[in-house]
Scaffold this motif. Sequence first.
Motif, PDB file in Angstrom:
ATOM      1  N   TRP A 104       6.658  -4.680   6.951  1.00 50.74           N
ATOM      2  CA  TRP A 104       7.771  -3.736   6.913  1.00 50.74           C
ATOM      3  C   TRP A 104       7.401  -2.603   5.968  1.00 50.74           C
ATOM      4  CZ3 TRP A 104      10.218  -6.187  10.581  1.00 50.74           C
ATOM      5  CH2 TRP A 104      10.287  -7.566  10.575  1.00 50.74           C
ATOM      6  N   GLY A 105       8.108  -1.506   6.120  1.00 53.00           N
ATOM      7  CA  GLY A 105       7.836  -0.390   5.230  1.00 53.00           C
ATOM      8  C   GLY A 105       8.943   0.642   5.264  1.00 53.00           C
ATOM      9  N   ILE A 106       8.898   1.564   4.330  1.00 57.51           N
ATOM     10  CA  ILE A 106       9.804   2.711   4.311  1.00 57.51           C
ATOM     11  C   ILE A 106       8.971   3.965   4.110  1.00 57.51           C
ATOM     12  CG2 ILE A 106      11.851   1.482   3.521  1.00 57.51           C
ATOM     13  CD1 ILE A 106      11.287   2.550   0.703  1.00 57.51           C
ATOM     14  N   ALA A 107       9.362   5.020   4.796  1.00 54.22           N
ATOM     15  CA  ALA A 107       8.735   6.326   4.631  1.00 54.22           C
ATOM     16  C   ALA A 107       9.794   7.309   4.177  1.00 54.22           C
ATOM     17  CB  ALA A 107       8.100   6.793   5.934  1.00 54.22           C
ATOM     18  N   VAL A 108       9.440   8.137   3.207  1.00 52.32           N
ATOM     19  CA  VAL A 108      10.317   9.199   2.728  1.00 52.32           C
ATOM     20  C   VAL A 108       9.721  10.524   3.190  1.00 52.32           C
ATOM     21  CG1 VAL A 108      11.317  10.344   0.734  1.00 52.32           C
ATOM     22  CG2 VAL A 108      11.097   7.852   0.763  1.00 52.32           C
ATOM     23  N   LEU A 109      10.454  11.238   4.013  1.00 55.26           N
ATOM     24  CA  LEU A 109      10.036  12.526   4.545  1.00 55.26           C
ATOM     25  C   LEU A 109      10.652  13.630   3.687  1.00 55.26           C
ATOM     26  CD1 LEU A 109      10.920  11.728   8.276  1.00 55.26           C
ATOM     27  CD2 LEU A 109       9.052  10.805   6.905  1.00 55.26           C
ATOM     28  N   ASN A 110      10.008  14.781   3.628  1.00 52.71           N
ATOM     29  CA  ASN A 110      10.549  15.845   2.767  1.00 52.71           C
ATOM     30  C   ASN A 110      10.188  17.213   3.295  1.00 52.71           C
ATOM     31  OD1 ASN A 110       8.373  17.365   0.899  1.00 52.71           O
ATOM     32  ND2 ASN A 110       7.611  15.339   1.460  1.00 52.71           N
ATOM     33  N   LYS A 111      10.962  18.199   2.873  1.00 49.93           N
ATOM     34  CA  LYS A 111      10.674  19.604   3.154  1.00 49.93           C
ATOM     35  C   LYS A 111      10.358  20.310   1.831  1.00 49.93           C
ATOM     36  CE  LYS A 111      13.553  20.035   7.305  1.00 49.93           C
ATOM     37  NZ  LYS A 111      14.604  20.826   7.993  1.00 49.93           N
ATOM     38  N   GLY A 112       9.082  20.495   1.559  1.00 48.23           N
ATOM     39  CA  GLY A 112       8.661  21.279   0.411  1.00 48.23           C
ATOM     40  C   GLY A 112       8.821  20.609  -0.930  1.00 48.23           C
TER      41      GLY A 112
ATOM     42  N   SER B 260       0.853  -1.182   0.000  1.00 49.35           N
ATOM     43  CA  SER B 260       0.000   0.000   0.000  1.00 49.35           C
ATOM     44  C   SER B 260       0.891   1.236   0.000  1.00 49.35           C
ATOM     45  CB  SER B 260      -0.945   0.022   1.200  1.00 49.35           C
ATOM     46  OG  SER B 260      -0.240   0.303   2.393  1.00 49.35           O
ATOM     47  N   ALA B 261       0.440   2.269  -0.718  1.00 45.49           N
ATOM     48  CA  ALA B 261       1.165   3.534  -0.801  1.00 45.49           C
ATOM     49  C   ALA B 261       0.276   4.622  -0.214  1.00 45.49           C
ATOM     50  CB  ALA B 261       1.514   3.858  -2.247  1.00 45.49           C
ATOM     51  N   CYS B 262       0.768   5.310   0.792  1.00 49.37           N
ATOM     52  CA  CYS B 262       0.001   6.363   1.456  1.00 49.37           C
ATOM     53  C   CYS B 262       0.832   7.637   1.488  1.00 49.37           C
ATOM     54  CB  CYS B 262      -0.373   5.954   2.875  1.00 49.37           C
ATOM     55  SG  CYS B 262      -1.428   4.493   2.969  1.00 49.37           S
ATOM     56  N   ALA B 263       0.186   8.768   1.244  1.00 45.26           N
ATOM     57  CA  ALA B 263       0.867  10.052   1.256  1.00 45.26           C
ATOM     58  C   ALA B 263       0.024  11.071   2.004  1.00 45.26           C
ATOM     59  CB  ALA B 263       1.135  10.546  -0.168  1.00 45.26           C
TER      60      ALA B 263
ATOM     61  N   GLN C  60       1.963  14.961  -2.341  1.00 41.41           N
ATOM     62  CA  GLN C  60       2.259  14.583  -0.956  1.00 41.41           C
ATOM     63  C   GLN C  60       2.472  15.832  -0.123  1.00 41.41           C
ATOM     64  OE1 GLN C  60       6.044  12.721  -0.191  1.00 41.41           O
ATOM     65  NE2 GLN C  60       7.114  13.928  -1.716  1.00 41.41           N
ATOM     66  N   GLY C  61       2.269  15.656   1.167  1.00 40.55           N
ATOM     67  CA  GLY C  61       2.617  16.697   2.118  1.00 40.55           C
ATOM     68  C   GLY C  61       3.998  16.433   2.665  1.00 40.55           C
ATOM     69  N   SER C  62       4.076  16.050   3.935  1.00 37.32           N
ATOM     70  CA  SER C  62       5.393  15.884   4.552  1.00 37.32           C
ATOM     71  C   SER C  62       5.973  14.489   4.375  1.00 37.32           C
ATOM     72  CB  SER C  62       5.308  16.204   6.049  1.00 37.32           C
ATOM     73  OG  SER C  62       4.432  15.299   6.710  1.00 37.32           O
ATOM     74  N   PHE C  63       5.172  13.498   3.884  1.00 37.30           N
ATOM     75  CA  PHE C  63       5.728  12.152   3.740  1.00 37.30           C
ATOM     76  C   PHE C  63       4.939  11.330   2.746  1.00 37.30           C
ATOM     77  CE2 PHE C  63       2.390  11.331   6.868  1.00 37.30           C
ATOM     78  CZ  PHE C  63       1.901  10.076   6.489  1.00 37.30           C
ATOM     79  N   VAL C  64       5.620  10.298   2.219  1.00 31.29           N
ATOM     80  CA  VAL C  64       4.993   9.213   1.474  1.00 31.29           C
ATOM     81  C   VAL C  64       5.506   7.919   2.065  1.00 31.29           C
ATOM     82  CG1 VAL C  64       6.800   9.252  -0.294  1.00 31.29           C
ATOM     83  CG2 VAL C  64       4.590   8.197  -0.813  1.00 31.29           C
ATOM     84  N   ASP C  65       4.634   6.895   2.125  1.00 35.78           N
ATOM     85  CA  ASP C  65       4.989   5.654   2.788  1.00 35.78           C
ATOM     86  C   ASP C  65       4.633   4.473   1.902  1.00 35.78           C
ATOM     87  OD1 ASP C  65       5.700   4.434   5.632  1.00 35.78           O
ATOM     88  OD2 ASP C  65       4.026   3.275   4.834  1.00 35.78           O
ATOM     89  N   LEU C  66       5.523   3.482   1.867  1.00 38.95           N
ATOM     90  CA  LEU C  66       5.302   2.241   1.127  1.00 38.95           C
ATOM     91  C   LEU C  66       5.486   1.081   2.098  1.00 38.95           C
ATOM     92  CD1 LEU C  66       4.937   0.631  -1.540  1.00 38.95           C
ATOM     93  CD2 LEU C  66       7.420   0.808  -1.853  1.00 38.95           C
ATOM     94  N   SER C  67       4.450   0.235   2.229  1.00 35.95           N
ATOM     95  CA  SER C  67       4.506  -0.840   3.214  1.00 35.95           C
ATOM     96  C   SER C  67       3.708  -2.038   2.730  1.00 35.95           C
ATOM     97  CB  SER C  67       3.949  -0.354   4.559  1.00 35.95           C
ATOM     98  OG  SER C  67       3.838  -1.417   5.477  1.00 35.95           O
ATOM     99  N   ASP C  68       4.138  -3.231   3.189  1.00 33.92           N
ATOM    100  CA  ASP C  68       3.359  -4.447   2.908  1.00 33.92           C
ATOM    101  C   ASP C  68       2.630  -4.941   4.153  1.00 33.92           C
ATOM    102  OD1 ASP C  68       5.347  -5.488   4.495  1.00 33.92           O
ATOM    103  OD2 ASP C  68       6.093  -6.934   3.029  1.00 33.92           O
ATOM    104  N   GLY C  69       2.595  -4.126   5.190  1.00 36.95           N
ATOM    105  CA  GLY C  69       1.938  -4.487   6.438  1.00 36.95           C
ATOM    106  C   GLY C  69       2.887  -5.032   7.474  1.00 36.95           C
TER     107      GLY C  69
END
Length: 560
Positions: free
Chosen positions: A364-372, A319-322, A353-362
């Motif tokens: 494990w997952g990785i989130a990418v955080l960003n500024k602008g 699942s991809a959530c932002a 996206q706002g401050s993050f996008v997340d990719l996970s299989d339930g």
Amino acid sequence: RFERCEEIATQLLRRAQTAIAARIDTSFAQAHEDVLVVFNPAARPASRLIEALLETDAHGVRLAEPAGEQPSHPLGFAPLTSAAEVACSVRGVRLFDHAGQELDLNIGSIDVESTNEPHAASDSPSPIRNRLMAKVRFWADDLPPLGYRAYRFHFVNRPTTRSGGLVTAPNVMENEFLHVAILADGSIAVSDKETDPVIAPTVYFEDGADCGDSYNFARPLSDRVLTTLGSPAQVALVEGSPAAAAFQIRHRLDLPERFDRECGVRSERTVPLEITTRVSLGVRSRYVAFRSHLRNTACDHRLRVVFRPCRALARESLSACAEAPFDVVEWPIAPPHADPTRWAENQPSTIPQGSFVDLSDGQWGIAVLNKGLPECEVVRDPEPRIYLTLFRSFSHLSRPDLTDRLRPAGPPLPTPGGQCLREMEFEYALYPHRGRWFEADVQALAHEFVSGVSTLCLMPGGSGDLPPEKDFLRLEGDPLVALSTIERSQDGNAVLVRLWNGTTQSREARVVFDRPVRSAHRVRLDETVEQTLKVVRRQEVPLKIGARKIVTVKAQYHSL
């Protein structure tokens, strides 16, 4: 216009912080010391790496005497009279919290800077001021939420930076949570030590053609995609203190100069793109921070950072959530193509996206955080990965020849500034985690990363009515309840606190004020009262916020 708005906001913020700092009791600082105030704008306590500029008036600064010499001053400090003497003599800084605990510092540089301050009040007739400045980084635990903490510091004539234990091997750094390795081509492998190296994203750069306009990215039929994988990179250790470790990575990509629209391909002539990235890991940080600096000299292209897990996630349950305004949206990873009879353009593969996008299989997952950085893309094939867009380079407001769009989106006006031929800097971070985003504090860490901290130096002024450490308001309870706004009410007699819940379940939280609250109400955006709220222990307002709801609390103090 944006720069002007940012400048006004910065000035207003600094004015407010200066007013608060002037009221802080700084009697804990000694006569030869100055005070650093760190402001935390987040609604919850923050533990993070602090970058600060420690500064003081270089005129008459006092340094510790060399060991073994008889001090010429009762406190053991000798006066220096010139900026040149200070620049040659100062070699370190010592920083203490208000309780007297010394903190480990990494000192980037110590310089004397001369400024012209013709309107500054001073006993000296000269408008020239010499400021002694030190760029430092240190780790701070549990900074007060929506508040500040004061520290004291002084300069010394000996080195004070100590080596730390975060650098464990050549081009490797790690703390209790993460293991970060810089590979020969400058790509970065990150492993979560709590979850075993199941996820070790390889981070690298990718550049492709962009023949679109300001409205739409457009990929040509024949593209030449370039990456930093397999290319030599320069890697250097730039920090190895007890508080943090950091490496600097230099990449060079020879990019096609522009997109040849007559031939439909990228030009054969190339121009260099040099990317310098600082990769940092704090001693107790849960994420790896990146700061990339470059000067763009190529046209018609898109530069992205790729986050590729070294081991595949479970593709069937991805699942991809932002983050979005007041929401966190789950996006289809492979969106269906739009019906051309009903839609004027194809469904873009990128998502906002706002401050993050997340990719996970339930699991494990990785989130990418960003500024602008508002654009990203998540793909499943041929392997799961996240793309973070750093910038797009385009030539027109709208173009009539895009194959993904049936008609122009606007007038075909040239936009030379859209090519982004300038220096740019980008900040982002990677957070490997267990479970889905809402199970791993992704949103709270993203807001902490984006909000950062502010620092301010001042001379100790004795007793004030504010303590050396204080929070003005804090948010307790479920970390998935986020703070949006704090402002005065329209009548000026109350404080408005706006919170939101971007999940699919109700959440409970408490707003804790720094003074007694006479009354609290739940109000609409126009401040129409909807519900009277209970005040607990004179300062706390408990709340239950429904799924995907925004709540505004209007609190009236006994005195404002």
